[in-house]
Design an enzyme around this catalytic site. Structure first.
Site, PDB file in Angstrom:
ATOM      1  N   SER A  70      51.123  28.282   3.962  1.00 38.23           N
ATOM      2  CA  SER A  70      50.694  29.161   5.054  1.00 38.23           C
ATOM      3  C   SER A  70      50.489  30.607   4.599  1.00 38.23           C
ATOM      4  O   SER A  70      51.126  31.084   3.675  1.00 38.23           O
ATOM      5  CB  SER A  70      51.754  29.116   6.146  1.00 38.23           C
ATOM      6  OG  SER A  70      51.695  30.266   6.944  1.00 38.23           O
ATOM      7  N   ARG A  85      49.422  19.116   5.859  1.00 37.28           N
ATOM      8  CA  ARG A  85      50.669  19.508   5.180  1.00 37.28           C
ATOM      9  C   ARG A  85      51.787  18.550   5.570  1.00 37.28           C
ATOM     10  O   ARG A  85      51.933  18.227   6.750  1.00 37.28           O
ATOM     11  CB  ARG A  85      51.075  20.938   5.575  1.00 37.28           C
ATOM     12  CG  ARG A  85      50.138  21.940   4.966  1.00 37.28           C
ATOM     13  CD  ARG A  85      50.550  23.385   5.211  1.00 37.28           C
ATOM     14  NE  ARG A  85      49.646  24.204   4.434  1.00 37.28           N
ATOM     15  CZ  ARG A  85      49.210  25.408   4.782  1.00 37.28           C
ATOM     16  NH1 ARG A  85      49.632  25.960   5.901  1.00 37.28           N
ATOM     17  NH2 ARG A  85      48.385  26.073   4.009  1.00 37.28           N
ATOM     18  N   ASP A 138      46.239  28.998  19.736  1.00 38.46           N
ATOM     19  CA  ASP A 138      46.233  27.559  19.450  1.00 38.46           C
ATOM     20  C   ASP A 138      47.553  27.041  18.893  1.00 38.46           C
ATOM     21  O   ASP A 138      47.874  25.870  19.023  1.00 38.46           O
ATOM     22  CB  ASP A 138      45.110  27.234  18.441  1.00 38.46           C
ATOM     23  CG  ASP A 138      45.181  28.087  17.177  1.00 38.46           C
ATOM     24  OD1 ASP A 138      46.119  28.890  17.036  1.00 38.46           O
ATOM     25  OD2 ASP A 138      44.291  27.961  16.311  1.00 38.46           O
ATOM     26  N   HIS A 139      48.346  27.901  18.271  1.00 37.03           N
ATOM     27  CA  HIS A 139      49.548  27.416  17.584  1.00 37.03           C
ATOM     28  C   HIS A 139      50.706  27.155  18.533  1.00 37.03           C
ATOM     29  O   HIS A 139      51.295  26.102  18.548  1.00 37.03           O
ATOM     30  CB  HIS A 139      49.988  28.430  16.523  1.00 37.03           C
ATOM     31  CG  HIS A 139      49.239  28.298  15.236  1.00 37.03           C
ATOM     32  ND1 HIS A 139      47.887  28.487  15.140  1.00 37.03           N
ATOM     33  CD2 HIS A 139      49.653  28.006  13.988  1.00 37.03           C
ATOM     34  CE1 HIS A 139      47.518  28.301  13.883  1.00 37.03           C
ATOM     35  NE2 HIS A 139      48.574  28.005  13.165  1.00 37.03           N
ATOM     36  N   ARG A 196      51.313  33.065   6.493  1.00 38.51           N
ATOM     37  CA  ARG A 196      52.179  33.887   7.357  1.00 38.51           C
ATOM     38  C   ARG A 196      52.818  35.045   6.596  1.00 38.51           C
ATOM     39  O   ARG A 196      53.559  34.851   5.632  1.00 38.51           O
ATOM     40  CB  ARG A 196      53.237  33.016   8.038  1.00 38.51           C
ATOM     41  CG  ARG A 196      54.184  32.300   7.109  1.00 38.51           C
ATOM     42  CD  ARG A 196      55.007  31.264   7.852  1.00 38.51           C
ATOM     43  NE  ARG A 196      54.195  30.114   8.223  1.00 38.51           N
ATOM     44  CZ  ARG A 196      54.646  28.862   8.331  1.00 38.51           C
ATOM     45  NH1 ARG A 196      55.902  28.585   8.125  1.00 38.51           N
ATOM     46  NH2 ARG A 196      53.837  27.878   8.653  1.00 38.51           N
ATOM     47  N   ASP A 247      44.982  33.028   8.559  1.00 40.60           N
ATOM     48  CA  ASP A 247      45.463  31.654   8.527  1.00 40.60           C
ATOM     49  C   ASP A 247      44.903  31.011   7.263  1.00 40.60           C
ATOM     50  O   ASP A 247      43.727  31.193   6.946  1.00 40.60           O
ATOM     51  CB  ASP A 247      44.990  30.874   9.764  1.00 40.60           C
ATOM     52  CG  ASP A 247      45.724  29.552   9.867  1.00 40.60           C
ATOM     53  OD1 ASP A 247      46.645  29.442  10.683  1.00 40.60           O
ATOM     54  OD2 ASP A 247      45.383  28.625   9.097  1.00 40.60           O
TER      55      ASP A 247
HETATM   56  C1  MIC Z   1      50.111  26.585   8.980  1.00 43.10           C
HETATM   57  O1  MIC Z   1      49.347  25.638   8.954  1.00 43.10           O
HETATM   58  O2  MIC Z   1      51.134  26.643   8.281  1.00 43.10           O
HETATM   59  C2  MIC Z   1      49.787  27.764   9.867  1.00 43.10           C
HETATM   60  C3  MIC Z   1      50.798  27.805  10.920  1.00 43.10           C
HETATM   61  O3  MIC Z   1      48.530  27.579  10.462  1.00 43.10           O
HETATM   62  C4  MIC Z   1      49.777  29.005   8.988  1.00 43.10           C
HETATM   63  C5  MIC Z   1      49.734  30.267   9.727  1.00 43.10           C
HETATM   64  C6  MIC Z   1      51.035  30.650  10.319  1.00 43.10           C
HETATM   65  O4  MIC Z   1      52.087  30.487   9.697  1.00 43.10           O
HETATM   66  O5  MIC Z   1      50.987  31.184  11.426  1.00 43.10           O
HETATM   67  C7  MIC Z   1      48.702  29.056   7.916  1.00 43.10           C
HETATM   68  O6  MIC Z   1      48.302  28.041   7.441  1.00 43.10           O
HETATM   69  O7  MIC Z   1      48.339  30.154   7.472  1.00 43.10           O
HETATM   70 FE1  SF4 Z   2      47.072  24.745  13.107  1.00 41.02          FE
HETATM   71 FE2  SF4 Z   2      47.759  25.416  10.609  1.00 41.02          FE
HETATM   72 FE3  SF4 Z   2      48.002  22.900  11.502  1.00 41.02          FE
HETATM   73 FE4  SF4 Z   2      45.621  23.896  11.110  1.00 41.02          FE
HETATM   74  S1  SF4 Z   2      47.181  23.550   9.548  1.00 41.02           S
HETATM   75  S2  SF4 Z   2      46.266  22.702  12.871  1.00 41.02           S
HETATM   76  S3  SF4 Z   2      45.887  26.022  11.712  1.00 41.02           S
HETATM   77  S4  SF4 Z   2      49.131  24.690  12.218  1.00 41.02           S
END
Ligand code: MIC
Ligand code: SF4
Length: 641
Positions: free
Chosen positions: A533, A379, A64-65, A535, A119
């Site tokens: 995140s 975010r 999805d990302h 990550r 995530d």
């Molecule tokens: C995000 O919203 O920052 C992400 C991308 O979904 C991350 C995961 C990632 O960095 O792959 C998260 O929230 O954990």
């Molecule tokens: Fe995707 Fe993270 Fe954004 Fe949710 S917050 S839509 S999981 S990138």
């Protein structure tokens, strides 16, 4: 004294430890999820464990990302993930099926189950009474191997909801109000449990918007009870058999109580650059807007899109605004396509895109220089949109649609009567985009493209840590600061050496080169270091660059666990005032590290450049000490085997 819902689920899944807040507990995990951006690392680590099959009740791998596919790398990752899923008994949700959290809520989330996801927004499934927690990829790999997930026993905050939301006010405003009151570090070490008569007025997707964005509070998880509303939702999903009633005991005790009168809330919005910079929309009204983005795992449900469609029907998006819409899932997109709402959105000028994360993670749709972008996302960290000086505001879908229509920040209450939308009695529940694994995956070959590089490793922790302070950062540094995402960097998620060129890019572009020149060193930070995140790249890359210790005033939960997992020592200033004395370039030396850690003694850090010493402490379980000493959890597992 009765149990909170959180305590009930933890008690039923407790594998080790005492349920004393702050003490480490081991939790049995029923379900796991990964997404493509964290998934490749997770599965490389799972592969390293050499098991034939996952041991969870259910594991799902979502894509999805990153779906831009600007070259072979991204598509290679998808192919790798699909082959791994088939081999190890994991369900594979194909690109186009939707955002992991939205699809999991619709199709797999279960009241009373534990869900561990690679995530940070995994707590979305808390909207239907699941105890859902975000973690680093390695922790998820370990859970798939059937071992417990270790986490500090949370304190439980009861949020007593009373009253009923007024027209134009939505669930997003509830969580923005929580952020206004508690801030981005207010939830650290806590589970936020919603109770009270106000709960019954919120649908499951609305509850999920709230639990989703509990991640921004830094909370371990957020949860709603499972009641008749939950039952109805699961029935509409064709899986009423997954329902069970669940709630706190009437005499449950909590560590803290917060009261929110839903009827007193007004439309709210978070201003740049933090989800807790919350103001009433009315206060910001009139600011010209250039972009509106609707979607993300927070606000991309059928209700969200139907509401926007009702507001846009027969109208046109303001001339200076670009409106983008990412449906949360194929189910959402099919439903609005069949109801006609999609036609209304397109006719009004909305740019409808893939069901996926899209602009939320900077995958396309970067705003113009200095532009104001109003988003239904979770975010708004500086630069996350892909444009450093873009001014990103976070709001509910109603406010977003109002801004798209008028071209300025607008309190939706100024638009007259609120739209009334109907929730369909049954959804387009079709799992045709979920690939189920064969009963035996032994013969399946894992497909690896050239972008999939082996995992970096390190040796055991030396008795002495000596090195220069590579960077001193302030409070609330996010993992987006440490390891940014976006269209340029996400395709490198399976390639740590290539990613390392971008470490701390937005804070100090000279960082990677300086770290290499110095042969590694030490990082210094303020409060809530590593929020955001999950990550693990934000730990793996510094480890790859030779960072041995991080000294801060306080850590965010997931990032701290990720540091331990890769063998970086997470230290805290015994006296926060010592933070002010340190400067970038100072040479630090810590001796007797192994002995001190084994004995649980604080460490003395000598600042050789400035000629003084200070004390650093750490809050690590015996298991975590072993992991750090071994140079990371994978080394520890190998040593134990
Ligand atoms: C995000 O919203 O920052 C992400 C991308 O979904 C991350 C995961 C990632 O960095 O792959 C998260 O929230 O954990
Ligand atoms: Fe995707 Fe993270 Fe954004 Fe949710 S917050 S839509 S999981 S990138």
């Amino acid at each position: 004294m009765g149990d909170s819902l959180t305590y009930k689920i933890i008690r039923a899944h407790l594998a080790s430890g005492e349920m004393t807040p702050g003490a480490e507990i081991g939790l049995r995990i029923d379900q796991t999820l990964t997404q493509d951006a964290t998934g490749t690392m997770t599965y490389l680590q799972f592969e390293a464990m050499d098991l034939p099959r996952v041991k969870t009740d259910l594991s799902v791998s979502y894509v999805d990302h990153n779906m831009l596919q600007t070259d072979f790398r991204n598509a290679d990752d998808h192919r790798y993930l699909q082959s791994v899923a088939a081999k190890y008994g994991i369900l594979f949700s194909r690109p186009g099926n939707g955002i992991c959290h939205q699809v999991h809520l619709e199709r797999f989330g279960k009241p009373g189950a534990t869900l561990l996801g690679a995530d940070s927004h995994t707590p979305t499934s808390g909207g239907l009474g699941s105890l859902a927690i975000g973690a680093g990829g390695l922790d998820v790999a370990i859970a798939m191997a059937g071992a417990p997930f270790y986490v500090p026993m949370p304190r439980v905050v009861r949020v007593l909801l009373t009253g009923k939301l007024s027209p134009w006010v939505s669930a997003k405003d509830v969580i923005l109000e929580m952020l206004r009151r508690l801030t981005v570090k207010g939830g650290v070490g806590k589970v936020i449990e919603y109770t009270g008569p106000g709960v019954a007025c919120l649908s499951v997707p609305e509850r999920a918007s709230i639990t989703n964005m509990g991640a921004e509070l830094g909370a371990t998880s957020s949860i709603f009870p499972s009641d008749d509303v939950t039952r109805e939702y699961l029935a509409a999903q064709g899986r009423v058999e997954d329902w069970q009633p669940l709630a706190a005991d009437p005499d449950a005790t909590y560590d803290e109580t917060v009261e929110i009168d839903l009827g007193a809330l007004v439309p709210l919005m978070a201003a740049p650059f933090s989800p807790d910079a919350v103001h009433p929309v009315a206060e910001l009204a009139g600011t010209p807007v250039q972009q509106v983005c609707i979607g993300s795992c927070t606000n991309s449900s059928i209700r969200d899109l139907e509401t926007v469609a009702a507001m846009l029907r027969g109208k046109t998006v303001a001339p200076d605004v670009s409106l983008t819409i990412n449906p949360g899932s194929k189910q959402v997109l099919t439903t609005v396509a069949r109801s006609g709402a999609l036609g209304d959105l397109i006719a009004a000028g909305a740019r409808v895109m893939d069901p996926g994360c899209g602009p939320c993670i900077g995958m396309g749709q970067a705003p113009a220089s200095g532009a104001v972008s109003v988003r239904s996302f979770n975010r708004n960290f500086k630069g996350r949109s892909g444009t450093d000086d873009a001014q990103v505001y976070l709001a509910g879908t109603e406010t977003c649609a109002a801004c798209a229509l008028t071209g300025v920040i607008t309190d939706p209450r100024d638009l007259g009567a609120a739209p009334v939308t109907e929730t369909p009695a049954s959804f387009q529940a079709d799992d045709n985009m979920i690939v189920r694994p064969p009963a035996d995956g032994a013969e399946i070959e894992i497909v690896r493209g050239p972008n999939i590089q082996p995992l970096p490793t390190r040796g055991p922790l030396e008795g002495e840590i000596a090195g220069e302070v590579l960077l001193v950062t302030g409070d609330n540094i996010t993992t987006d600061h440490i390891m940014p995402a976006g269209a340029q960097i996400l395709p490198l998620r399976s390639n740590i050496p290539a990613m390392s060129d971008f470490c701390f890019q937005r804070v100090d572009p000279t960082f990677p080169e300086r770290a290499r020149q110095a042969g590694g060193g030490i990082l210094v930070g303020g409060e809530n270091y590593g929020q955001g995140s999950s990550r693990e790249h934000a730990a793996l890359v510094p480890m790859y660059l030779g960072v041995e210790a991080v000294i801060v005033k306080s850590f965010a939960r997931i990032h701290k666990a990720n540091l331990v997992n890769v063998g970086i020592l997470p230290l805290e200033f015994a006296d926060a005032a010592d933070y002010d004395r340190l400067a970038q370039g100072d040479r630090l030396r810590i001796v007797g590290v192994r002995e001190a850690l084994r004995e649980g003694q604080p460490l003395t850090v000598t600042n050789e450049t400035q000629g003084y010493a200070f004390q650093a402490t750490y809050d690590l379980s015996a298991r975590q000490v072993d992991a750090v000493l071994a140079g990371g959890v994978l080394n520890l597992i190998k040593a134990q085997a």
